[in-house]
Scaffold this active site. Sequence first.
Site, PDB file in Angstrom:
ATOM      1  N   ASP A  37      -7.828 -46.720 -24.564  1.00  0.00           N
ATOM      2  CA  ASP A  37      -7.211 -47.632 -23.581  1.00  0.00           C
ATOM      3  C   ASP A  37      -7.824 -49.035 -23.594  1.00  0.00           C
ATOM      4  OD1 ASP A  37      -9.559 -46.701 -22.299  1.00  0.00           O
ATOM      5  OD2 ASP A  37      -8.556 -46.238 -20.392  1.00  0.00           O
ATOM      6  N   LEU A 125     -11.588 -35.382 -14.207  1.00  0.00           N
ATOM      7  CA  LEU A 125     -10.169 -35.418 -13.848  1.00  0.00           C
ATOM      8  C   LEU A 125      -9.854 -36.620 -12.963  1.00  0.00           C
ATOM      9  CD1 LEU A 125      -9.535 -31.602 -13.334  1.00  0.00           C
ATOM     10  CD2 LEU A 125      -8.969 -33.021 -15.305  1.00  0.00           C
ATOM     11  N   SER A 128     -12.366 -40.199  -8.921  1.00  0.00           N
ATOM     12  CA  SER A 128     -12.716 -41.534  -8.419  1.00  0.00           C
ATOM     13  C   SER A 128     -11.549 -42.511  -8.549  1.00  0.00           C
ATOM     14  CB  SER A 128     -13.960 -42.077  -9.123  1.00  0.00           C
ATOM     15  OG  SER A 128     -13.915 -41.823 -10.494  1.00  0.00           O
ATOM     16  N   GLU A 160     -12.994 -50.703  -9.816  1.00  0.00           N
ATOM     17  CA  GLU A 160     -13.972 -49.890 -10.561  1.00  0.00           C
ATOM     18  C   GLU A 160     -14.814 -50.781 -11.489  1.00  0.00           C
ATOM     19  OE1 GLU A 160     -13.352 -46.087 -11.080  1.00  0.00           O
ATOM     20  OE2 GLU A 160     -15.099 -45.856 -12.349  1.00  0.00           O
ATOM     21  N   ASP A 172      -6.951 -44.053 -16.232  1.00  0.00           N
ATOM     22  CA  ASP A 172      -7.058 -43.186 -15.053  1.00  0.00           C
ATOM     23  C   ASP A 172      -6.181 -43.680 -13.901  1.00  0.00           C
ATOM     24  OD1 ASP A 172      -9.029 -42.211 -16.703  1.00  0.00           O
ATOM     25  OD2 ASP A 172     -10.696 -43.028 -15.540  1.00  0.00           O
ATOM     26  N   TYR A 222     -20.892 -45.218 -21.119  1.00  0.00           N
ATOM     27  CA  TYR A 222     -19.500 -45.625 -21.361  1.00  0.00           C
ATOM     28  C   TYR A 222     -19.433 -47.093 -21.762  1.00  0.00           C
ATOM     29  CZ  TYR A 222     -14.516 -46.271 -20.408  1.00  0.00           C
ATOM     30  OH  TYR A 222     -13.173 -46.574 -20.513  1.00  0.00           O
TER      31      TYR A 222
HETATM   32  C1  GLA Z   1     -12.622 -42.510 -18.835  1.00  0.00           C
HETATM   33  C2  GLA Z   1     -12.220 -43.942 -18.519  1.00  0.00           C
HETATM   34  C3  GLA Z   1     -10.841 -44.244 -19.123  1.00  0.00           C
HETATM   35  C4  GLA Z   1     -10.794 -43.892 -20.607  1.00  0.00           C
HETATM   36  C5  GLA Z   1     -11.353 -42.488 -20.836  1.00  0.00           C
HETATM   37  C6  GLA Z   1     -11.505 -42.152 -22.285  1.00  0.00           C
HETATM   38  O1  GLA Z   1     -11.772 -41.598 -18.208  1.00  0.00           O
HETATM   39  O2  GLA Z   1     -12.214 -44.148 -17.139  1.00  0.00           O
HETATM   40  O3  GLA Z   1     -10.499 -45.592 -18.906  1.00  0.00           O
HETATM   41  O4  GLA Z   1     -11.454 -44.856 -21.367  1.00  0.00           O
HETATM   42  O5  GLA Z   1     -12.617 -42.311 -20.226  1.00  0.00           O
HETATM   43  O6  GLA Z   1     -10.281 -42.158 -22.936  1.00  0.00           O
END
Ligand code: GLA
Length: 388
Positions: A37, A125, A128, A160, A172, A222
Amino acid sequence: MELIDNACASFEKVFGTPASACGVAPGRVEVLGNHTDYNEGFILSAAIDRHVIICGRKVEGKTATVHATAYGVSESFEIDGLMKQDANFWINYIEGVVEQLVKMGFNIGGFEAVIDGNVPLGSGLSSSAALEVATLLFLKELYPFEMDMIKVATTAQAAENQFVGVNCGILDQFSSAMGKKDHLIFLDCRDLSGYDHVPIGSDCELVIANTKASHSLADGTYNRLRESCFAAAKYFNGVLDKTVTHLRDVIFEEFEKNVDGLDSADMPRAKHVVTENERVLTGVAALKSGDLKTMGECMQSSHYSSRDDFGNSCKELDIMVECAQGIDGLYGCRLSGGGFGGCTVNLVAADKAESFSKELATRYQDKTGLVPEMHICKAADGAFGKSF
Ligand code: GLA
């Protein structure tokens, strides 16, 4: 919806008056498109029939007081003095949304609220993101303003990114806001209006298996993965005869031809993103033509790519994926979401979903000693707000 009634009953118990509005937002499962994404690539996801509810009422003044039933704890903040909090971390998702709305010039006043719902917490899932989207729609009921659902998603994402400090992509929040019952969401993250709802068909179900290996994206891992992808995009911009702003702009042949000059840590990450974008497109085309076998194969190779190239799997996720192999009804499975724990998503023949789920849980428990949490989920409609 029973969940709304329960949340309202909790509100009345904690605050002594009835709630006047609520925001309801589903969790999401990423079906294909891992870490694509923020690279402006493609995703395939679903809103699931598990929801976060926030309900409550306006109060005079500028204080917000929120009670989280999952923790049995209340927390307050001043709308004019927003501050990131370490204890009761969940309040930051709400403060982050308030901050965005205030920045946009909306006049948000005080409120009391209860958070409730049945999205498993901290399991990948997106409880948040659901909380952010639900909060926004709840505040839109209390202090009305105009906003379409794509803007709701990007505003929740900004909350976020800017307040919580996780530079997540749009997956998400978009999935939670834009879900459609019995459909997957295909999204081109470069152009958010370029989305499509693809019927999932009555032949299969999404079985989500929570490894119980805890998962948090708020620790900086991340953001580091993201930086690695951006560094790779920068490299390709330098060596290719075209503009590359994101890895989305690179196709596999270009990757292969120029791989030698790429930093050795960025290389496998870039390979994953480039091949993952192709898998999403192949998977969506297969799904549209009813070819669940090919769709399942795309999911399976997506997992191996996350594990071997991107490096965001973990022992428990790998065991869950291996345990699923050979169980009757499986089309394909993979880790879902940020990685390093959380859930796998399994595409399973509908009439086998129950037996598949039981067998997978048994095999995983035998191997790890951990009791997994299984959810047979339906693709659900996106978030909404409601006044009573
Ligand atoms: C988390 C992030 C998303 C995406 C996924 C991996 O869920 O919040 O934006 O990058 O990881 O695909």
